[in-house]
Scaffold this motif. Structure first.
Motif, PDB file in Angstrom:
ATOM      1  N   UNK A  63       0.736  -1.123  -0.039  1.00 39.02           N
ATOM      2  CA  UNK A  63       0.039  -0.103  -0.102  1.00 39.02           C
ATOM      3  C   UNK A  63       0.873   1.243   0.098  1.00 39.02           C
ATOM      4  N   UNK A  64       2.063   1.399   0.633  1.00 41.10           N
ATOM      5  CA  UNK A  64       2.862   2.283   0.714  1.00 41.10           C
ATOM      6  C   UNK A  64       3.144   2.476  -0.635  1.00 41.10           C
ATOM      7  N   UNK A  65       3.918   1.557  -1.464  1.00 42.93           N
ATOM      8  CA  UNK A  65       4.285   1.551  -2.790  1.00 42.93           C
ATOM      9  C   UNK A  65       3.115   2.130  -3.764  1.00 42.93           C
ATOM     10  N   UNK A  66       1.885   1.573  -3.577  1.00 43.17           N
ATOM     11  CA  UNK A  66       0.867   2.332  -4.329  1.00 43.17           C
ATOM     12  C   UNK A  66       0.471   3.728  -3.991  1.00 43.17           C
ATOM     13  N   UNK A  67       0.584   3.976  -2.797  1.00 39.12           N
ATOM     14  CA  UNK A  67       0.369   5.389  -2.419  1.00 39.12           C
ATOM     15  C   UNK A  67       1.526   6.287  -2.943  1.00 39.12           C
ATOM     16  N   UNK A  68       2.589   5.828  -2.884  1.00 41.34           N
ATOM     17  CA  UNK A  68       3.795   6.868  -3.311  1.00 41.34           C
ATOM     18  C   UNK A  68       3.731   6.744  -5.113  1.00 41.34           C
ATOM     19  N   UNK A 101      -1.783  14.874  -1.625  1.00 35.53           N
ATOM     20  CA  UNK A 101      -1.821  14.736  -0.368  1.00 35.53           C
ATOM     21  C   UNK A 101      -2.609  15.720   0.570  1.00 35.53           C
ATOM     22  N   UNK A 102      -2.903  15.386   1.686  1.00 40.33           N
ATOM     23  CA  UNK A 102      -4.075  16.268   2.508  1.00 40.33           C
ATOM     24  C   UNK A 102      -3.190  17.442   3.137  1.00 40.33           C
ATOM     25  N   UNK A 103      -3.720  18.411   3.170  1.00 41.60           N
ATOM     26  CA  UNK A 103      -2.928  19.611   3.839  1.00 41.60           C
ATOM     27  C   UNK A 103      -3.039  19.265   5.340  1.00 41.60           C
ATOM     28  N   UNK A 104      -1.984  19.816   6.160  1.00 40.08           N
ATOM     29  CA  UNK A 104      -1.789  19.639   7.604  1.00 40.08           C
ATOM     30  C   UNK A 104      -3.095  19.850   8.454  1.00 40.08           C
TER      31      UNK A 104
END
Length: 152
Positions: free
Chosen positions: A47-52, A58-61
């Motif tokens: 999932x991290x590989x797919x995310x990247x 990406x969401x804001x802080x």
């Protein structure tokens, strides 16, 4: 059948296959919890590989900080419990029985969550037809799990 329905069927099939395979991993390693840990470690890597590779924004802080604390941990805890129970129970019950009971639990909770709109999901009120469908499913699980009488 819509593409979404086909994807949902494929996801269900993938869950049945991975649960069966990882239950066997747990038997061979003599630990359902070790198999669960291996499965989640591998899932994390994939999932991290797919995310990247697939995430464009990406969401804001401030969006991250607005997420209720229970949402950060409860899904993972429920997932770990559910997956560990699959790996523990499949060698004892068989994959068909385990999946049929698990599917029944999923349907019951999903119908309730949809009816009440839990977690800000769309409200889909419980109708007589849905109730009949859920009861029929549970009766089907009962039939699937009847033990043969061996002629007695």
């Amino acid at each position: 059948m819509s593409q979404l329905a086909v994807l949902a069927l494929a996801a269900g099939g993938a869950i049945a296959l991975q649960a069966s395979m990882n239950a066997q991993l747990g038997v061979l390693l003599k630990s359902a919890m070790l198999a669960t840990s291996v499965a989640f470690l591998c899932s994390c890597l994939f999932t991290v590989a797919a995310l990247l590779t697939a995430t464009k924004q990406y969401p804001q802080w401030h969006e991250v900080r607005a997420v209720p604390i229970y949402l950060w941990f409860s899904g993972g805890a429920l997932s770990a419990f559910g997956v560990a129970m699959f790996y523990y129970l499949i060698p004892k019950m068989g994959v068909g029985s385990m999946m049929s009971y698990a599917l029944s639990g999923q349907i019951i909770i999903a119908v309730l969550a949809s009816h009440f709109g839990w977690f800000d999901l769309p409200v889909k009120p419980l109708s007589l037809v849905k109730l009949i469908g859920a009861v029929t499913l549970i009766f089907g699980v009962f039939l699937l799990n009847l033990e043969p009488s061996n002629g007695h």
